[in-house]
Structures are given as C-alpha cells and as structure tokens.
Design a protein around this motif. Structure first.
Motif, short mmCIF file in Angstrom:
data_model
loop_
_atom_site.label_atom_id
_atom_site.label_comp_id
_atom_site.label_asym_id
_atom_site.label_seq_id
_atom_site.Cartn_x
_atom_site.Cartn_y
_atom_site.Cartn_z
N LEU A 181 0.74 -1.27 0.02
CA LEU A 181 0.04 -0.11 -0.08
C LEU A 181 0.80 1.11 0.01
N ASN A 182 1.84 1.23 0.96
CA ASN A 182 2.76 2.41 0.99
C ASN A 182 3.37 2.53 -0.32
N ALA A 183 3.77 1.60 -1.28
CA ALA A 183 4.50 1.77 -2.54
C ALA A 183 3.64 2.13 -3.61
N ASP A 184 2.47 2.11 -3.34
CA ASP A 184 1.21 2.54 -4.34
C ASP A 184 0.82 3.81 -3.90
N GLY A 185 1.47 4.39 -3.05
CA GLY A 185 1.02 5.88 -2.69
C GLY A 185 -0.03 5.87 -1.78
N LYS A 186 -0.61 4.89 -1.11
CA LYS A 186 -1.81 4.89 -0.19
C LYS A 186 -1.28 5.01 1.20
N SER A 187 -0.49 5.93 1.37
CA SER A 187 0.30 6.00 2.77
C SER A 187 -0.75 6.10 4.16
N ASP A 188 -1.91 6.41 3.86
CA ASP A 188 -2.83 6.40 5.09
C ASP A 188 -3.36 4.93 5.31
N GLU A 189 -3.78 4.16 4.15
CA GLU A 189 -4.24 3.06 4.42
C GLU A 189 -3.02 2.15 4.53
N ALA A 190 -1.67 2.29 4.29
CA ALA A 190 -0.56 1.84 4.65
C ALA A 190 -0.28 1.74 6.36
N ASP A 191 -0.40 3.14 6.65
CA ASP A 191 -0.34 3.20 8.25
C ASP A 191 -1.35 2.63 8.96
N ALA A 192 -2.42 2.65 8.54
CA ALA A 192 -3.73 1.81 9.48
C ALA A 192 -3.29 0.43 9.37
N LEU A 193 -3.03 -0.01 8.44
CA LEU A 193 -2.69 -1.60 8.53
C LEU A 193 -1.32 -1.81 9.51
N TRP A 194 -0.53 -1.10 9.20
CA TRP A 194 0.70 -1.27 10.05
C TRP A 194 0.35 -1.09 11.62
N GLN A 195 -0.51 -0.12 11.94
CA GLN A 195 -0.77 0.25 13.24
C GLN A 195 -1.68 -1.19 13.85
N ASN A 196 -2.46 -1.83 12.88
CA ASN A 196 -3.10 -2.94 13.19
C ASN A 196 -2.23 -4.08 13.29
N ALA A 197 -1.35 -4.36 12.75
CA ALA A 197 -0.17 -5.23 12.82
C ALA A 197 0.50 -4.95 14.20
N PHE A 198 0.83 -3.88 14.32
CA PHE A 198 1.76 -3.64 15.79
C PHE A 198 0.83 -3.78 16.98
N ALA A 199 -0.27 -3.80 16.77
CA ALA A 199 -1.38 -3.88 17.95
C ALA A 199 -1.24 -5.53 18.09
N LEU A 200 -1.51 -6.12 17.02
CA LEU A 200 -1.48 -7.58 17.30
C LEU A 200 -0.13 -8.04 17.77
N TYR A 201 1.10 -7.46 17.26
CA TYR A 201 2.53 -7.70 17.63
C TYR A 201 2.60 -7.50 19.21
N ARG A 202 1.95 -6.33 19.73
CA ARG A 202 2.09 -6.03 21.26
C ARG A 202 1.22 -7.23 21.92
N GLU A 203 0.12 -7.66 21.43
CA GLU A 203 -0.45 -8.93 22.00
C GLU A 203 0.50 -10.12 22.31
N ASN A 204 1.38 -10.42 21.15
CA ASN A 204 2.22 -11.30 21.14
C ASN A 204 3.35 -11.23 22.12
N CYS A 205 3.58 -10.21 22.21
CA CYS A 205 4.89 -9.77 23.29
C CYS A 205 4.09 -9.87 24.77
N ARG A 206 2.68 -9.54 24.93
CA ARG A 206 2.01 -9.72 26.42
C ARG A 206 2.08 -11.15 26.35
N MET A 207 1.76 -11.96 25.42
CA MET A 207 1.79 -13.35 25.86
C MET A 207 3.11 -13.89 26.04
N ALA A 208 4.15 -13.27 25.63
CA ALA A 208 5.50 -13.89 26.00
C ALA A 208 5.81 -13.37 27.39
N GLU A 209 5.22 -12.24 27.73
CA GLU A 209 5.50 -11.85 29.04
C GLU A 209 4.60 -12.63 29.84
N LEU A 210 3.38 -13.00 29.87
CA LEU A 210 2.59 -13.65 30.63
C LEU A 210 3.11 -15.21 30.98
#
Length: 290
Positions: free
Chosen positions: A90-119
């Motif tokens: 999406l970022n390469a296609d010039g859709k930076s807003d959509e790219a950022d939204a998807l990245w933020q979703n991925a990062f939120a899931l990633y944080r949950e994975n880190c939380r599972m590791a911590e738990l």
C-alpha cells in the motif's frame, strides 16, 4: 538434552490446530509426558489467532504445565508479518494512510504477542518479518519497522529472532543481510525447510555475517525442488523429504552452534488424534543427530 547439549523442543503447533479444534490443553498434557519421558526439554509456543481473545487463559495453562524453561521460545503469530508486507504494498502504491492504518493494526497484534510472551515468561520470540502474497516485495519497508519491533519486544523482556522465511522476490539470506547492522535486541533463526526451498542451507550456515547471529533452529523436511512453493505443505518429518540432516548437523557443528532446536513437523490426524509414536521417533532421531 541432545548429545550436543542443545535444548530440543517440539512446537505446540505439532499438536494444536484446526484438526483438533485447537485443543491446547490436551496437547500440553502430551508434551508434559514427552518431557518427563526424556523426549524433549519443553516446548516452543506457537501463537495462534485462536488465542487472542483468551491470552490469560492460555498463558495460565502453559504456566501450569511447567513446560517453559529459560531457553524456551514463542513464535509470533504469522499474520503479523503478512500484514506488514501488505502495508508495504500500500505504501509503495502511494496509499500512505491505508498503509499506516494496516501497520498500526499489525503492531497492535504484535504487542499482544509480546504480552503473551511476558505472561508465560518466554524471553525469545520468532518473527516472520515478511510474508503472505506480498512476501518480500518491499522488504525495505519491513526492515524499516525492525528497530521499533525490537524495542517493543525488549519492553516485555523478549529478544526478537528473525526467520529465513520464503521470499518470492529476493531470497531469505539477502533479506537477512539487508537488516544489518541488527538492532541490539535482535538475532536470527534458521529454518531447515526454508533453507532447502531456496537451496541456501550451506550458504546460510557458513555465511560470515549472518551465521554467528543464528540463535535458534527450526526443523522440518522438504520434498520439493528449488523455489517449489507448492511443496511447502504438508510439513514433512525428517526422513520424509530430501534434506540431508546429517549435513545440517555437520554444518551446525562446524559453526559451533550451541543454541536451541525446535521440531515443527505436525502429528495431528483427522478426527483429532495424534500420531505420538511418530513424534517420539522424530524427537529421538533429532536427539541423536543434532
């Protein structure tokens, strides 16, 4: 322990999946028996989408099993890397807003994975930094996120391990090299199946830049030919494909590898049963050779 004092783990993914309704409790009981019988040293916890709405419940079951050791590993849920790659498109296609939204979703899931590791008290996490159809098509975008991903893992007491997963545009070793210098909290994990897919096993395990940074190894066999992506499934047990595991063992010995090893080949059967004898035979083989 293995004959080389390398801790040996089966992935929980060998016995938890859609075929048995993601019955992680039963699988944990089987893994406890395997450890007590001397077949393995614990488990690698495969994070699944099924776990996101029940992290504490799953973590409590893992902790109660006693299967986690200081060397144990968690495998970040694979969709995280796929989403990062899709955001790169999406970022390469010039859709930076959509790219950022998807990245933020991925990062939120990633944080949950880190939380599972911590738990669960797991201090190392395997990450597919790229993946899916987009794969490594815009790997520079994926690489640009690595420092933040590593820093975030560190906040949970987790060391990040980047895997040599299949690459549809470049190749895993080149992608690894492009990540250097690695962030302080980052190392590499080598997968034998993906090494064979790209015919890069020897090159990777003797590479002077990347080989010293390999801290974990995933084991499964591969029955296809060079870049035969269709042959990645089913995931074969050692001896069912074309990987020369004696050669792999020699290469690991040659690099002085003292890290950990995980078997990823599943033993789930239709109807929800397990082929435990097969799992025991494979673990015994790995103890002998690795």
């Amino acid at each position: 322990m293995t004959s080389h004092n390398r801790a040996l783990f089966p992935s929980t993914g060998t016995m938890v999946g859609y075929r048995n309704g993601y019955d992680y409790r039963r699988a944990l009981r089987e893994f406890v028996r395997l450890r007590e019988a001397g077949f393995c040293d614990g488990v690698e916890l495969m994070m699944l989408q099924f776990y996101y709405d029940k992290l504490e419940t799953v973590a409590d079951a893992v902790n109660a099993s006693g299967l986690v050791s200081p060397d144990s590993v968690i495998h970040c849920e694979k969709e995280v890397g796929t989403m990062i790659s899709d955001a790169g498109v999406l970022n390469a296609d010039g859709k930076s807003d959509e790219a950022d939204a998807l990245w933020q979703n991925a990062f939120a899931l990633y944080r949950e994975n880190c939380r599972m590791a911590e738990l669960t008290g797991l201090h190392r996490m395997v990450l597919h930094l790229w993946g899916g159809r987009a794969s490594d098509g815009h790997v520079d975008y994926n690489a640009s996120k690595l420092a933040l991903l590593s820093e975030t893992a560190a906040e949970s007491g987790v060391r990040l391990l980047i895997e040599n997963i299949p690459s549809s545009h470049g190749d895993p070793l080149s992608n690894w090299r492009s990540l250097f210098p690695l962030p302080a909290n980052t190392a590499l994990i080598f997968d034998t199946r993906f090494g064979k897919l790209h015919e890069q096993t020897r090159e990777t395990l003797t590479d002077p830049l990347t080989a010293p940074c390999i801290e974990h190894v995933h084991i499964s066999d591969f029955g296809g030919t060079y870049r035969d992506f269709a042959a990645l499934r089913p995931i074969l047990h050692p001896g069912e494909g074309t990987i020369d595991f004696a050669d792999v063992a020699g290469l690991l010995d040659g690099m002085g590898y003292a890290g950990t090893v995980t078997l990823e080949s599943p033993v789930m059967l239709d109807g929800g049963e397990y082929d435990i004898a097969k799992l025991e035979n494979t673990l015994n083989y790995l103890k002998q050779i690795l």
